[in-house]
Each structure stands twice: as structure tokens, then as C-alpha cells.
Write a protein that holds these residues in place. Structure first.
Motif, PDB file in Angstrom:
ATOM      1  N   VAL A 161       0.993  -1.189   0.242  1.00  0.00           N
ATOM      2  CA  VAL A 161       0.170  -0.085  -0.143  1.00  0.00           C
ATOM      3  C   VAL A 161       1.048   1.364  -0.151  1.00  0.00           C
ATOM      4  CG1 VAL A 161      -2.187  -0.994   0.980  1.00  0.00           C
ATOM      5  CG2 VAL A 161      -0.210  -0.116   2.446  1.00  0.00           C
ATOM      6  N   GLY A 162       2.098   1.211  -0.245  1.00  0.00           N
ATOM      7  CA  GLY A 162       2.943   2.168  -0.326  1.00  0.00           C
ATOM      8  C   GLY A 162       3.900   2.648   0.820  1.00  0.00           C
ATOM      9  N   LYS A 163       4.637   3.750   0.930  1.00  0.00           N
ATOM     10  CA  LYS A 163       5.452   4.017   1.941  1.00  0.00           C
ATOM     11  C   LYS A 163       4.913   4.002   3.306  1.00  0.00           C
ATOM     12  CE  LYS A 163       8.966   5.923  -1.076  1.00  0.00           C
ATOM     13  NZ  LYS A 163       9.572   7.358  -1.397  1.00  0.00           N
ATOM     14  N   THR A 164       3.832   4.606   3.426  1.00  0.00           N
ATOM     15  CA  THR A 164       2.943   4.715   4.750  1.00  0.00           C
ATOM     16  C   THR A 164       1.612   3.845   4.576  1.00  0.00           C
ATOM     17  OG1 THR A 164       1.971   6.173   6.293  1.00  0.00           O
ATOM     18  CG2 THR A 164       1.907   6.897   3.854  1.00  0.00           C
ATOM     19  N   ASN A 165       1.374   3.129   5.585  1.00  0.00           N
ATOM     20  CA  ASN A 165      -0.226   2.572   5.810  1.00  0.00           C
ATOM     21  C   ASN A 165      -1.144   3.345   6.468  1.00  0.00           C
ATOM     22  OD1 ASN A 165       0.997   2.146   8.411  1.00  0.00           O
ATOM     23  ND2 ASN A 165       0.165   0.278   8.524  1.00  0.00           N
ATOM     24  N   THR A 166      -1.069   4.800   6.545  1.00  0.00           N
ATOM     25  CA  THR A 166      -2.117   5.386   7.471  1.00  0.00           C
ATOM     26  C   THR A 166      -2.390   6.811   6.095  1.00  0.00           C
ATOM     27  OG1 THR A 166      -0.390   6.891   8.292  1.00  0.00           O
ATOM     28  CG2 THR A 166      -1.275   5.133   9.588  1.00  0.00           C
ATOM     29  N   VAL A 167      -3.749   6.811   6.015  1.00  0.00           N
ATOM     30  CA  VAL A 167      -4.388   7.807   5.269  1.00  0.00           C
ATOM     31  C   VAL A 167      -5.301   8.592   6.114  1.00  0.00           C
ATOM     32  CG1 VAL A 167      -5.488   8.341   3.368  1.00  0.00           C
ATOM     33  CG2 VAL A 167      -4.184   6.535   3.091  1.00  0.00           C
ATOM     34  N   MET A 168      -5.155  10.136   5.926  1.00  0.00           N
ATOM     35  CA  MET A 168      -6.313  11.004   6.478  1.00  0.00           C
ATOM     36  C   MET A 168      -7.058  11.549   5.449  1.00  0.00           C
ATOM     37  SD  MET A 168      -5.264  13.793   9.171  1.00  0.00           S
ATOM     38  CE  MET A 168      -4.418  12.924  10.380  1.00  0.00           C
TER      39      MET A 168
END
Length: 206
Positions: free
Chosen positions: A17-24
Motif C-alpha cells: 500500500v506504499g511507503k505509509t499505511n495510514t491515510v487521513m
């Protein structure tokens, strides 16, 4: 047998899911949930599914081969497929429309590849929904970057000075070595000491 096992691991299915697994995301806005997969031996009739909080299926697609785009299996009015698998990257990202606070949670991108003996892999992304985006104060970041940059600069300067000093010390030591070599012909310390000690001893009393 071990070689075959390692060979199998090399060609394993990977999902990211890319470099980070958090989305705001802002409330009442659309948000991209990224996902891509890779497999070295290719794929056929690959099925990918998006889950909300591990159990609720929100999107499913089928990809027949690398030459064909995914076929949407079952529609969800709030989910739009925005990926493509005919290009360089096997992108199976989705856009969640009109995000609400109840949409916050865990989203899992799951992939199953029949060509790899039904190998399965997944990646998870966490969505946070906020009323408004907080304005971040970058002053601290600028200070930290400045301090870190300054420290790195000082470290480089210190290393350069150290190299110069070590070079000078080496040259001085090399000069001293030359002196020692030239004077070693006259250095007869051991014999001289032995002789002088013998001479200093008083004759034995009769």
C-alpha cells in the motif's frame, strides 16, 4: 530441495500500500486507498478484494492476464476503481467517495493468484477521518532540519580536520623513523650497559 524452496520464495506474490499505511481524509471528501501487487512469474485469473475492518467486502475485481484490464465483479456506488494493470505497475487502487466518520478504520487489499498455486497476500491501510485538516506549524521542523544540517556539516568538518591532523602526524612520524634509522648504527646500548655494569662492580673481597 532447499534450492527449490528458495526459488519459490523469490517468485512469491507481494502486495503493498506504499511507503505509509495510514491515510487521513476530510469528512465528506473522496480519498485514494493505494494498493499494488507484484509477482515475478506473472498472473492469470487473479482476484483482488478490498475489505473494510477485515470482514466487510467493499470491492472485488478479476484480472485475466497482464494484457487485460481488471473486470469489476459487483458494483459499489461509493467505491471507484482507479488502478490499471496493463502498465508497468499492477495498480489496484480504489477511491472511497464521500467519506464519513463511520468509514474510519482498517482497509485490506487482498490478492489471490491461481498461477502461483493460489498464493495469497494482503496489505492493510488505516483511514482516519477528520472534520478539518490541522494546519501544521513547520517552525520546529525547520529548526530540527537546520540543527541536523549544522551537525552534519560540523561532523564533515571534524572528519576533514582529523584527516589533515593524522596526515601531518604521519609525516612527522615518518620523519622520526628516518632519524632513528640513521642513528641506529651508533646505538649499542645493550653492550655498553653490560660493560659499564661490569666495570662498576667492586672486586670481590678476599
Amino acid at each position: 530441495l532447499l534450492g527449490l524452496h528458495v526459488f519459490a520464495i523469490v517468485f512469491a506474490l507481494e502486495v503493498s500500500v506504499g511507503k505509509t499505511n495510514t491515510v487521513m481524509s476530510l469528512n465528506n471528501s473522496d480519498v485514494l486507498l493505494p494498493c499494488a501487487f507484484s509477482t515475478c512469474i506473472g498472473f492469470q485469473d487473479l482476484v483482488f478484494t478490498w475489505y473494510f475492518n477485515s470482514t466487510e467486502k467493499i470491492f472485488t475485481g478479476l484480472i485475466k492476464s497482464k494484457a487485460s484490464e481488471p473486470i469489476v465483479m459487483g458494483s459499489n456506488p461509493r467505491v471507484e476503481f482507479v488502478g490499471s494493470t496493463t502498465g508497468k505497475e499492477n495498480n489496484i487502487s480504489i477511491v472511497l467517495k464521500n467519506v464519513e466518520f463511520s468509514d474510519a478504520g482498517k482497509y485490506t487489499c487482498h490478492v489471490k493468484n491461481p498461477k502461483e498455486k493460489n498464493a495469497q497476500h494482503n496489505a492493510t491501510i488505516f483511514l482516519t477521518v477528520v472534520q478539518k485538516m490541522e494546519k501544521t506549524d513547520n517552525t520546529l521542523t525547520v529548526i530540527i532540519v537546520g540543527v541536523v544540517g549544522g551537525l552534519i556539516g560540523l561532523l564533515i568538518l571534524f572528519m576533514l580536520i582529523k584527516r589533515v591532523v593524522l596526515f601531518i602526524i604521519k609525516k612527522i612520524q615518518d620523519g622520526k623513523k628516518e632519524c632513528l634509522v640513521s642513528s641506529s648504527g651508533n646505538d649499542n646500548t645493550e653492550n655498553g650497559l653490560a660493560g659499564s655494569k661490569a666495570e662498576q662492580k667492586a672486586p670481590p673481597k678476599a
